[in-house]
Write a protein that holds these residues in place. Structure first.
Motif, PDB file in Angstrom:
ATOM      1  N   GLU A 100       0.894  -1.124  -0.026  1.00  0.00           N
ATOM      2  CA  GLU A 100       0.070   0.037  -0.118  1.00  0.00           C
ATOM      3  C   GLU A 100       0.980   1.380   0.143  1.00  0.00           C
ATOM      4  OE1 GLU A 100      -2.308  -0.144   3.439  1.00  0.00           O
ATOM      5  OE2 GLU A 100      -0.817  -0.007   4.815  1.00  0.00           O
TER       6      GLU A 100
ATOM      7  N   PRO B 114      -4.096   1.131  -0.926  1.00  0.00           N
ATOM      8  CA  PRO B 114      -3.659   0.012  -1.306  1.00  0.00           C
ATOM      9  C   PRO B 114      -3.121   0.045  -2.793  1.00  0.00           C
ATOM     10  CG  PRO B 114      -6.049  -0.153  -1.319  1.00  0.00           C
ATOM     11  CD  PRO B 114      -5.684   1.056  -0.790  1.00  0.00           C
TER      12      PRO B 114
ATOM     13  N   ASN C 120      -1.479  -5.806   1.995  1.00  0.00           N
ATOM     14  CA  ASN C 120      -2.666  -5.087   1.829  1.00  0.00           C
ATOM     15  C   ASN C 120      -2.840  -4.706   0.258  1.00  0.00           C
ATOM     16  OD1 ASN C 120      -3.373  -5.403   4.559  1.00  0.00           O
ATOM     17  ND2 ASN C 120      -1.961  -3.377   4.939  1.00  0.00           N
TER      18      ASN C 120
END
Length: 215
Positions: free
Chosen positions: A3, A30, A86
């Motif tokens: 991210e 992200p 993420n």
């Protein structure tokens, strides 16, 4: 990881204190997932070209035994996202597991044994038989166990035999015990020979062996 984050920091020369609940992260977004966001899944190994391939001992097409033809499962592509990553996956990510429909399978690799691995027992004692199936559709596969003494027992599916099947023999002899697994696609069987002896013969053999060892 995976991210884009924008941080804030104090201006040079300022000595103010930061509160405990103060977050330096101003914004977080992200990133789109790439190959670097994934590692090789269980049973897969990284090759020289950077791709993940099945290890020599791993069958990527193996299906869980509990998977029946009316169900589906997530089949690994050989990759899994790195822990705490993420990143955001694209619409059709080549690294994500794919949902695959379960196909009916004939039973294969049926194994029959006793709970202690012994092929002899005394008359009147409880003998526990264990049944294991390497490959097949367990929920729809019936199991029949022929104890060899004229008694047979049938179970509607393999899961009902997980704790073993107990049987007591009332006469001495050598019994041919056979287990058969069967469904609509085929069948498989496994056989063992069990020697049932009387209690006094067993005691004589044990006593003779003990006497020989003490000489």
């Amino acid at each position: 990881m995976g991210e884009k984050q924008i941080y804030m920091k104090r201006r040079p020369g300022y000595r103010c204190m930061l509160a405990q609940d103060y977050s330096r992260i101003s914004s977080s977004e992200p990133c789109l997932c790439t190959a670097y966001d994934f590692e090789c899944d269980y049973g897969w190994e990284r090759q020289a070209d950077g791709k993940c391939s099945p290890a020599f001992w791993f069958n990527p097409n193996g299906v869980a035994k509990s998977c029946s033809s009316s169900q589906s499962f997530l089949n690994s592509t050989g990759y899994r996202k790195v822990l705490s990553n993420n990143c955001k996956e694209r619409g059709r990510n080549m690294y994500s597991p794919k949902r695959v429909a379960c196909h009916p399978r004939a039973p294969q690799g049926l194994h029959l044994s006793t709970s202690h691995g012994e092929l002899s027992a005394t008359i009147g004692s409880n003998v526990t038989f264990m049944i294991h199936l390497d490959n097949g559709e367990s929920p729809s596969t019936s199991i029949q166990l022929d104890f060899g003494d004229g008694i047979k027992i049938t179970y509607s599916n393999l899961s009902r035999t997980e704790n073993g099947i107990r049987h007591i023999y009332r006469a001495t002899g050598i019994y041919r015990v056979m287990a058969t697994a069967e469904n609509s696609l085929g069948s498989d069987s496994s056989t063992l020979f069990l020697h049932i002896t009387s209690t006094w013969i067993s005691n004589i053999i044990t006593h003779s062996f003990s006497s020989a060892c003490s000489m």
